[in-house]
Design a protein around this motif. Structure first.
Motif, PDB file in Angstrom:
ATOM      1  N   LYS A  83     -10.575  22.226 -91.402  1.00  0.00           N
ATOM      2  CA  LYS A  83     -10.559  22.805 -90.098  1.00  0.00           C
ATOM      3  C   LYS A  83     -11.762  22.159 -89.236  1.00  0.00           C
ATOM      4  O   LYS A  83     -11.042  21.558 -87.812  1.00  0.00           O
ATOM      5  CB  LYS A  83     -10.623  24.350 -89.947  1.00  0.00           C
ATOM      6  N   GLU A  84     -12.933  21.852 -89.689  1.00  0.00           N
ATOM      7  CA  GLU A  84     -13.714  21.286 -88.821  1.00  0.00           C
ATOM      8  C   GLU A  84     -13.472  19.757 -88.462  1.00  0.00           C
ATOM      9  O   GLU A  84     -13.664  19.291 -87.524  1.00  0.00           O
ATOM     10  CB  GLU A  84     -15.160  21.271 -89.644  1.00  0.00           C
ATOM     11  N   ALA A  85     -13.006  19.169 -89.895  1.00  0.00           N
ATOM     12  CA  ALA A  85     -12.437  17.767 -89.472  1.00  0.00           C
ATOM     13  C   ALA A  85     -11.260  17.639 -88.424  1.00  0.00           C
ATOM     14  O   ALA A  85     -11.478  16.395 -87.758  1.00  0.00           O
ATOM     15  CB  ALA A  85     -11.943  17.413 -91.056  1.00  0.00           C
ATOM     16  N   ARG A  86     -10.479  18.718 -88.688  1.00  0.00           N
ATOM     17  CA  ARG A  86      -9.291  18.575 -87.416  1.00  0.00           C
ATOM     18  C   ARG A  86      -9.856  18.628 -86.186  1.00  0.00           C
ATOM     19  O   ARG A  86      -9.366  17.916 -85.319  1.00  0.00           O
ATOM     20  CB  ARG A  86      -8.373  19.719 -87.851  1.00  0.00           C
ATOM     21  N   GLU A  87     -10.831  19.545 -85.901  1.00  0.00           N
ATOM     22  CA  GLU A  87     -11.282  19.716 -84.635  1.00  0.00           C
ATOM     23  C   GLU A  87     -12.118  18.460 -84.151  1.00  0.00           C
ATOM     24  O   GLU A  87     -12.124  18.155 -82.997  1.00  0.00           O
ATOM     25  CB  GLU A  87     -12.362  21.163 -84.534  1.00  0.00           C
ATOM     26  N   LEU A  88     -13.025  18.129 -85.222  1.00  0.00           N
ATOM     27  CA  LEU A  88     -13.531  16.664 -84.918  1.00  0.00           C
ATOM     28  C   LEU A  88     -12.661  15.534 -84.275  1.00  0.00           C
ATOM     29  O   LEU A  88     -13.105  14.857 -83.530  1.00  0.00           O
ATOM     30  CB  LEU A  88     -14.743  16.346 -86.008  1.00  0.00           C
ATOM     31  N   LYS A  89     -11.590  15.560 -85.179  1.00  0.00           N
ATOM     32  CA  LYS A  89     -10.697  14.505 -84.977  1.00  0.00           C
ATOM     33  C   LYS A  89      -9.911  14.595 -83.444  1.00  0.00           C
ATOM     34  O   LYS A  89      -9.830  13.693 -82.659  1.00  0.00           O
ATOM     35  CB  LYS A  89      -9.360  14.645 -86.091  1.00  0.00           C
ATOM     36  N   SER A  90      -9.612  16.157 -83.268  1.00  0.00           N
ATOM     37  CA  SER A  90      -9.095  16.338 -81.913  1.00  0.00           C
ATOM     38  C   SER A  90     -10.190  15.866 -80.842  1.00  0.00           C
ATOM     39  O   SER A  90      -9.988  15.386 -79.683  1.00  0.00           O
ATOM     40  CB  SER A  90      -8.316  17.487 -81.887  1.00  0.00           C
ATOM     41  N   ASN A  91     -11.436  16.248 -81.114  1.00  0.00           N
ATOM     42  CA  ASN A  91     -12.367  16.112 -80.014  1.00  0.00           C
ATOM     43  C   ASN A  91     -12.724  14.727 -79.630  1.00  0.00           C
ATOM     44  O   ASN A  91     -12.651  14.087 -78.467  1.00  0.00           O
ATOM     45  CB  ASN A  91     -13.721  16.525 -80.259  1.00  0.00           C
ATOM     46  N   MET A  92     -12.737  13.775 -80.928  1.00  0.00           N
ATOM     47  CA  MET A  92     -12.890  12.330 -80.949  1.00  0.00           C
ATOM     48  C   MET A  92     -11.701  11.700 -79.895  1.00  0.00           C
ATOM     49  O   MET A  92     -11.862  10.914 -79.210  1.00  0.00           O
ATOM     50  CB  MET A  92     -13.238  11.753 -82.093  1.00  0.00           C
ATOM     51  N   ILE A  93     -10.450  12.184 -80.234  1.00  0.00           N
ATOM     52  CA  ILE A  93      -9.297  11.718 -79.659  1.00  0.00           C
ATOM     53  C   ILE A  93      -9.458  11.925 -78.175  1.00  0.00           C
ATOM     54  O   ILE A  93      -9.247  11.096 -77.159  1.00  0.00           O
ATOM     55  CB  ILE A  93      -8.021  12.048 -80.292  1.00  0.00           C
ATOM     56  N   ALA A  94      -9.756  13.327 -77.727  1.00  0.00           N
ATOM     57  CA  ALA A  94      -9.658  13.667 -76.257  1.00  0.00           C
ATOM     58  C   ALA A  94     -10.694  12.874 -75.637  1.00  0.00           C
ATOM     59  O   ALA A  94     -10.582  12.470 -74.331  1.00  0.00           O
ATOM     60  CB  ALA A  94     -10.152  15.331 -76.166  1.00  0.00           C
ATOM     61  N   GLU A  95     -12.263  12.679 -76.554  1.00  0.00           N
ATOM     62  CA  GLU A  95     -13.201  11.895 -75.601  1.00  0.00           C
ATOM     63  C   GLU A  95     -12.629  10.580 -75.313  1.00  0.00           C
ATOM     64  O   GLU A  95     -13.075  10.098 -74.284  1.00  0.00           O
ATOM     65  CB  GLU A  95     -14.432  12.082 -76.414  1.00  0.00           C
ATOM     66  N   ALA A  96     -12.079   9.968 -76.306  1.00  0.00           N
ATOM     67  CA  ALA A  96     -11.791   8.396 -76.243  1.00  0.00           C
ATOM     68  C   ALA A  96     -10.560   8.389 -75.208  1.00  0.00           C
ATOM     69  O   ALA A  96     -10.711   7.397 -74.408  1.00  0.00           O
ATOM     70  CB  ALA A  96     -11.023   8.024 -77.592  1.00  0.00           C
ATOM     71  N   GLU A  97      -9.801   9.496 -75.124  1.00  0.00           N
ATOM     72  CA  GLU A  97      -8.872   9.568 -73.809  1.00  0.00           C
ATOM     73  C   GLU A  97      -9.652   9.705 -72.584  1.00  0.00           C
ATOM     74  O   GLU A  97      -9.221   8.650 -71.646  1.00  0.00           O
ATOM     75  CB  GLU A  97      -7.799  10.451 -74.157  1.00  0.00           C
ATOM     76  N   SER A  98     -10.481  10.325 -72.588  1.00  0.00           N
ATOM     77  CA  SER A  98     -11.191  10.642 -71.174  1.00  0.00           C
ATOM     78  C   SER A  98     -11.965   9.290 -71.059  1.00  0.00           C
ATOM     79  O   SER A  98     -11.929   8.996 -69.615  1.00  0.00           O
ATOM     80  CB  SER A  98     -11.965  11.943 -71.238  1.00  0.00           C
TER      81      SER A  98
END
Length: 166
Positions: A83-98
Motif C-alpha cells: 500500500k505504501e509503495a502504491r501511494e509513493l508511486k502515485s505521489n511520485m507520478i503526481a509530482e512529476a506531472e505537476s
C-alpha cells in the motif's frame, strides 16, 4: 480321583504347605519389593512419557498458533508495504506531472514573451521603415510641389489654415 484320595498323605501335605509358605515368605522378603519397585518405576516412566507427550502436543499447538500469528503479521506487513509503495508511486507520478505542467507553463509564458518582444521589435522596425518611406515620399512630393511658386503658396496657406483649426 479315587487314587488321588488314596495316595493322600497328611505329612506330605503339611511339609508341602510349609515349603510353600517359606517360599512365599522368601519371595515376599527378597523378590516382592524389587518387583513392585520395577513395576512402579515402569508405571512412572510410562506416565512421564505420557506427560511429556502431552506437553509436546501442547507446545506443538502453541507453536502452530505462533506460526499462524507470525504468518498473519507477515501478510499484514506485506500488505502495508504494498500500500505504501502504491501511494509513493502515485505521489511520485503526481509530482512529476505537476513539475512537467509547471515547466510547460513556464515554457509557454517564455514563448509568449518572446513572441511579444519579437512582435514589438518587428512593429518598431516596420514603423521605422514606414517612416523612412514616408519621408522619402514626402520629400519627393514636396520637391514636386515646391518647384512651382504658386503651389508653394497654396501649400503654406493650407497648412496655416489647418494649424489654426487644430
Amino acid at each position: 480321583m479315587e487314587t488321588l484320595l488314596n495316595d493322600f498323605s497328611p505329612g506330605l501335605f503339611v511339609v508341602s504347605t510349609i515349603l510353600m509358605l517359606v517360599l512365599i515368605a522368601l519371595m515376599v522378603k527378597f523378590a516382592w519389593k524389587p518387583i513392585l519397585e520395577s513395576l512402579n518405576e515402569r508405571e512412572e516412566g510410562i506416565q512421564g512419557a505420557l506427560d511429556a507427550a502431552e506437553k509436546a502436543k501442547i507446545e506443538m499447538t502453541n507453536l502452530q498458533a505462533d506460526n499462524e500469528r507470525l504468518l498473519q503479521e507477515a501478510r499484514l506487513e506485506r500488505e502495508t508495504m504494498l500500500k505504501e509503495a502504491r501511494e509513493l508511486k502515485s505521489n511520485m507520478i503526481a509530482e512529476a506531472e505537476s513539475q512537467a505542467q509547471e515547466q510547460a507553463n513556464k515554457m509557454i509564458v517564455q514563448a509568449q514573451e518572446a513572441i511579444a518582444s519579437e512582435k514589438k521589435a518587428a512593429m518598431a522596425e516596420l514603423k521605422s521603415h514606414v517612416a523612412g518611406l514616408s519621408l522619402d515620399i514626402a520629400e519627393k512630393v514636396v520637391r514636386n510641389e515646391l518647384s512651382n511658386k504658386d503651389k508653394q503658396l497654396q501649400l503654406v496657406e493650407s497648412m496655416l489654415a489647418e494649424a489654426t483649426l487644430n
